[in-house]
Design a protein around this motif. Structure first.
Motif, short mmCIF file in Angstrom:
data_model
loop_
_atom_site.label_atom_id
_atom_site.label_comp_id
_atom_site.label_asym_id
_atom_site.label_seq_id
_atom_site.Cartn_x
_atom_site.Cartn_y
_atom_site.Cartn_z
N TYR A 134 0.83 -1.21 0.00
CA TYR A 134 0.00 0.00 0.00
C TYR A 134 0.87 1.26 0.00
CZ TYR A 134 -4.47 -2.35 0.48
OH TYR A 134 -5.59 -3.10 0.24
N MET A 135 2.01 1.19 0.66
CA MET A 135 2.93 2.33 0.62
C MET A 135 3.42 2.56 -0.82
SD MET A 135 4.55 4.77 2.10
CE MET A 135 4.60 4.51 3.87
N LEU A 136 3.74 1.49 -1.53
CA LEU A 136 4.17 1.63 -2.92
C LEU A 136 3.05 2.19 -3.79
CD1 LEU A 136 6.17 -1.70 -3.39
CD2 LEU A 136 7.11 0.61 -3.27
N PHE A 137 1.81 1.87 -3.48
CA PHE A 137 0.68 2.39 -4.25
C PHE A 137 0.59 3.91 -4.16
CE2 PHE A 137 -1.92 -1.77 -3.53
CZ PHE A 137 -1.06 -2.44 -4.35
N THR A 138 1.07 4.50 -3.07
CA THR A 138 1.00 5.96 -2.94
C THR A 138 1.97 6.67 -3.87
OG1 THR A 138 2.67 6.13 -1.19
CG2 THR A 138 0.38 5.70 -0.51
N MET A 139 3.04 5.99 -4.26
CA MET A 139 4.08 6.57 -5.12
C MET A 139 4.58 7.89 -4.55
SD MET A 139 2.39 5.80 -8.85
CE MET A 139 1.24 4.44 -9.05
N SER A 140 4.71 7.96 -3.22
CA SER A 140 5.15 9.17 -2.54
C SER A 140 6.65 9.10 -2.31
CB SER A 140 4.41 9.32 -1.21
OG SER A 140 4.95 10.36 -0.44
N ARG A 141 7.39 9.98 -2.98
CA ARG A 141 8.85 9.96 -2.85
C ARG A 141 9.29 10.28 -1.42
NH1 ARG A 141 9.41 13.80 -8.05
NH2 ARG A 141 8.01 14.93 -6.67
N THR A 142 8.61 11.22 -0.80
CA THR A 142 8.99 11.59 0.57
C THR A 142 8.75 10.42 1.53
OG1 THR A 142 6.80 12.56 0.87
CG2 THR A 142 8.57 14.04 0.22
N ALA A 143 7.64 9.71 1.34
CA ALA A 143 7.37 8.56 2.20
C ALA A 143 8.37 7.44 1.94
CB ALA A 143 5.94 8.07 1.97
N PHE A 144 8.71 7.21 0.68
CA PHE A 144 9.70 6.19 0.36
C PHE A 144 11.03 6.52 1.04
CE2 PHE A 144 7.73 4.85 -3.97
CZ PHE A 144 6.60 4.44 -3.30
N PHE A 145 11.39 7.80 1.02
CA PHE A 145 12.64 8.22 1.65
C PHE A 145 12.61 7.97 3.15
CE2 PHE A 145 15.12 11.69 3.68
CZ PHE A 145 16.38 11.31 3.25
N ALA A 146 11.51 8.39 3.79
CA ALA A 146 11.40 8.22 5.25
C ALA A 146 11.39 6.75 5.63
CB ALA A 146 10.13 8.91 5.75
N VAL A 147 10.59 5.95 4.93
CA VAL A 147 10.51 4.53 5.24
C VAL A 147 11.83 3.83 4.93
CG1 VAL A 147 9.38 2.36 4.62
CG2 VAL A 147 8.01 4.41 5.01
N GLY A 148 12.48 4.22 3.81
CA GLY A 148 13.75 3.61 3.46
C GLY A 148 14.80 3.82 4.55
N ILE A 149 14.92 5.07 5.02
CA ILE A 149 15.87 5.37 6.10
C ILE A 149 15.52 4.57 7.35
CG2 ILE A 149 16.68 7.17 7.66
CD1 ILE A 149 17.81 7.51 4.91
N THR A 150 14.22 4.51 7.66
CA THR A 150 13.79 3.81 8.88
C THR A 150 14.06 2.31 8.79
OG1 THR A 150 12.03 5.46 9.13
CG2 THR A 150 11.86 3.48 10.46
N VAL A 151 13.82 1.71 7.63
CA VAL A 151 14.08 0.28 7.46
C VAL A 151 15.57 -0.02 7.62
CG1 VAL A 151 14.09 -1.60 5.78
CG2 VAL A 151 12.05 -0.20 6.05
#
Length: 837
Positions: A536-553
């Motif tokens: 569902y996160m990928l469905f948003t296609m949100s670059r800022t969210a991908f960045f935040a989640v990527g750093i957190t992972v």
């Protein structure tokens, strides 16, 4: 699952469970439907006149039931052309249905079935309109007795009223089974079940009744169900039920196979050595924890409702729902004797009487339903607040409070004081201080402090499962207007920030399990949860969210990998590989489910502003899953490549037959077609407004970003210009309004940055202290994990959440009492306020 039972008892139990499920499906779920038809047959000479683009027929009707499924319209043999339009308008002359129906010459003269599939309000007037579409049709009408058919209103043809006439048609309503059917079928089901149970009992009196296990019975029932379901889905895919595109059907086929494999593994995997989680003893000893988890889920749901609110009253109601659930989360930490005692009984009696008096005093006739709800919730919150204060005061007097972590507790206390002193008219900060001040104090007097993170994480997961179930049923994934899927919200940014916090819970749960065991049988459920949330996160296609989640992972996997040097690297690689594999497996399954299930249900829920943004008629009604207006795999790839990799939209053409002209027509110029429900063809009816004026604007921008800032080369979507405006207008005491004045002269909605927003709202000193508090929280949470990782389940939760909020907060406004990120952050730091024991 290992419990041993007699086979006869097992069969009887399965029969009774099937009976219960069937009865529940009849009522209260009422998933079975029947069709009730209203046949309008004129009693005399039937008149037939030409209907084309200028000459139309309008028939007023009164809705008899709450859902119209189809209308059968009579056409005679003189009708010619390819298609005609049937529209339905409500009493406000708003188009609620438009259907372009193909004329079938081989069935003329005769009835043409028109798909309607719209909800109606019983007793309200509606208007059925027939119009040609480069065609000429001849429909019949004639005299009808109003006494026999009082639900038929006035008929118009062209510029004249046809007195005493009604259109020749069948109106077919689809509705849940009526009481007689429900009682009859219910009695039949109970009778068959009773006979079956009796038959099993008699059979095993003659035959040896062998022993079996619950696990074998479970496998024997569920395996055939999954197999049959998978075969049905595969058959639907192969026959093109979900569309004609090879790429889509390939993904659907693979998804069905993957889902079947997941379910078969979940049913049949080896459970040797695994203990049941929710046993009777567990429920007795952890009842308060389960209540707290549900209450936290409710509080997060209140935050989600707040973030989706369009008006102040929506925010007011959502805030009170959140605080009502939050109060229950605090009370869940009380002992039973602290809840049921003479002091509380006296207080509740007095508070209940005063609350009722307050409610009646403030209730006015001018209040709408939402205002009355807000008043009710206010009274309940006031009563619960007093209840909590009494217990808190008693506990403090008895010195039950655990020892504080003085440095970090001082940081939190000073911040609480600053946002109250420099509140500048805001009251949500005061509510935050009171709510979490009481939560922290009662946690400090709680005897089960080690359970807090399990309860928080479980609450987040419960709310996600509930909201995702709603999205699967009622939130369609649309090709052109909703390519960046918004889940239960109406903007992508809200969705992405919400899913960021759910990702934190999912990854902590999964990594904690992987730390103990990487065997699939031990962690498959956690892998699926993480994979679905990430999809569902990928469905948003949100670059800022991908960045935040990527750093957190990267951070979470690093601190929870375990081991030293080479072993740490190996563990890091293995855990990261399992996370990636979980996403790769779950992404097509989640996509297929979200794309197709809402279409099968055909009960879409839209926010008010979404009606002017997307959802053409093929998505809103009719269960037509093959339409290109539902999201397609190639379209998802196309938009994803544009938003994430900068490849211009329309460059990719994975379908082959998708021509550029069709793409331009359907995507670039789809605003009018998607929002006007086809009313670009003018309807000429006496006394009715021109329906072309009903078209709503599709140019919706959810955030006040300056137009000049929306450049193709601006990767921040105008945020840098907003940041500059906020920085230029900072002062020492803050502002009453949260929106800075942009260069364009407009007020910004918010700063898209929690650090700037806190400094702008409360003043530069408070902003600086907020940054220091964030740094202190991160360091304190890392030390907490280092000391407690072997003692406290999910001890990494504060560190993971603090990183996610810190990173996401640089590009989005997420620190607020009624934002899921802000709420969960304040919950996560609870144990940090106290010293580890």
């Amino acid at each position: 699952m290992k419990k041993i039972v007699y086979k006869s008892k097992a069969i009887q139990t399965v029969i009774l469970m099937i009976m219960a499920l069937l009865l529940i499906s009849l009522w209260p779920l009422r998933i079975w439907h029947e069709t009730v038809s209203t046949v309008v047959m004129p009693q005399g000479e039937i008149i037939s006149e030409a209907v084309d683009e200028e000459k139309t027929i309008l028939q007023e009707i009164i809705a008899q039931y709450n859902h119209m499924d189809t209308i059968d319209v009579y056409l005679d043999e003189n009708s010619h052309g390819e298609t005609f339009f049937l529209r339905i308008l409500d009493e406000q002359w708003q188009v609620i249905c438009e259907e372009e129906t193909v004329i079938e010459p081989e069935h003329l003269p005769g009835y043409q079935k028109v798909i309607i599939d719209v909800d109606m309000e019983v007793g309200k007037p509606y208007f059925v309109i027939l119009q040609g579409d480069d065609s000429e049709i001849f429909s019949g009408w004639g005299p009808v007795s109003l006494e026999e058919m009082p639900y038929m209103g006035t008929l118009y043809y062209a510029d004249s009223t046809q007195e005493g006439m009604s259109l020749m048609a069948n109106y077919n309503y689809r509705m849940p089974l009526r009481k007689t059917w429900v009682f009859g079928l219910g009695a039949l089901i109970v009778g068959i079940a009773a006979l079956s149970v009796l038959g099993v009992r008699l059979w095993y009196k003659k035959k040896e009744d062998k022993l079996t296990t619950v696990e074998k019975v479970f496998k024997g029932v569920m395996n055939p169900i999954v197999a049959v379901g998978a075969l049905i889905c595969i058959g639907a895919v192969l026959t093109g039920f979900f569309g004609k595109y090879l790429l889509d059907n390939t993904v659907y086929f693979v998804s069905v196979v993957l889902l079947a494999l997941i379910l078969f593994y979940g049913i049949n995997h080896d459970r040797v050595g695994q203990q049941a989680i929710f046993t009777l003893d567990y429920l007795k000893s952890h009842f308060g924890d389960l209540v707290q988890s549900v209450a936290i889920a409710g509080a997060v749901a209140g935050c989600c409702e707040y973030m989706s609110g369009l008006y102040d009253i929506h925010h007011t109601v959502a805030e009170r729902k959140e605080m009502l659930w939050f109060s229950l989360a605090v009370i869940a930490m009380f002992k039973w004797k602290e809840i049921v005692n003479i002091y509380n009984l006296i207080y509740l009696a007095a508070a209940g009487l005063y609350g009722y008096h307050y409610y009646q005093t403030n209730l006015t006739e001018e209040m709408d339903e939402l205002a009355v709800q807000a008043l009710k919730y206010t009274v309940l919150i006031g009563i619960l607040l007093g209840f909590i204060l009494i217990r808190t005061a008693i506990g403090l007097c008895k010195r039950k409070l655990a020892r504080l972590s003085y440095v970090y507790a001082a940081f939190v206390a000073v911040f609480f004081a600053l946002i109250i002193i420099f509140r500048n008219g805001r009251w949500w900060g005061v509510a935050l201080v009171v709510a979490f001040g009481l939560f922290y104090l009662n946690y400090g007097m709680w005897e089960h402090k080690e359970r807090i993170f399990v309860n928080i994480a479980r609450g987040i997961v419960i709310q996600f499962i509930w909201s995702t179930g709603f999205a699967l049923l009622h939130r369609p994934y649309v090709t052109y207007r909703n390519a960046r899927y918004t889940h239960i919200f109406h903007t992508v940014t809200i969705t992405a920030s919400y899913l960021t916090i759910v990702e934190c819970a999912a990854m902590v749960i999964l990594l904690a399990k992987l730390k103990k065991s990487r065997e699939l049988r031990d962690c498959w459920k956690e892998l699926v949860l993480f994979g679905v949330v990430s999809s569902y996160m990928l469905f948003t296609m949100s670059r800022t969210a991908f960045f935040a989640v990527g750093i957190t992972v990267l951070f979470a996997v690093g601190i929870m990998a375990g081991g030293r040097k080479l072993q740490l690297l190996k563990n890091y690689g293995k855990n990261m590989g399992m996370l990636i594999l979980a996403v790769l497996v779950c992404l097509p399954v989640t996509f297929t489910a979200q794309r197709n299930i809402p279409g099968l249900i055909s009960e879409p829920f839209l926010y008010e502003i979404e009606y002017s943004m997307y959802c053409p008629q093929e998505v809103m009604r009719g269960r037509r899953l093959a339409t290109i207006n539902y999201m397609r795999v190639g379209r998802f790839i196309d938009v994803f490549a544009d938003k994430i990799f900068g490849i211009p939209e329309g460059t990719l053409d994975p379908y082959g037959e998708l021509k550029q002209a069709e793409y331009e027509r359907a995507h670039k110029n789809s605003a009018k077609a998607d929002t006007s429900y086809g009313t670009e063809k003018r309807i000429v009816i006496p006394g009715i407004v021109d329906s072309s004026k009903l078209v709503a604007s599709a140019d919706y921008i959810p955030e006040d970003v300056p137009e000049e800032a929306l450049r193709d080369d601006d990767y921040t979507n105008g945020r840098l210009d907003i940041f500059k405006s906020y920085l230029e207008q900072l002062n020492m005491i803050g502002h009453e309004e949260m929106g800075a004045i942009l260069k364009s002269g407009e007020n910004a909605t918010h700063a898209h940055n929690i650090y700037l927003q806190v400094a702008y709202d409360h003043g530069i000193p408070v902003g600086i202290f907020f940054v220091l508090l964030g740094a202190a929280t991160f360091m304190r949470s890392c030390l907490y994990y280092r000391r407690e990782k072997d003692k406290i389940t999910y001890a990494s939760f504060p560190a993971v959440v603090s990183v996610a909020v810190a990173v996401a907060g640089m590009v989005e406004w997420i620190f607020h009492l009624s934002n899921p990120c802000g709420l969960v952050l304040m919950l996560a730091i609870t144990p940090l306020v106290f010293q580890e024991n």
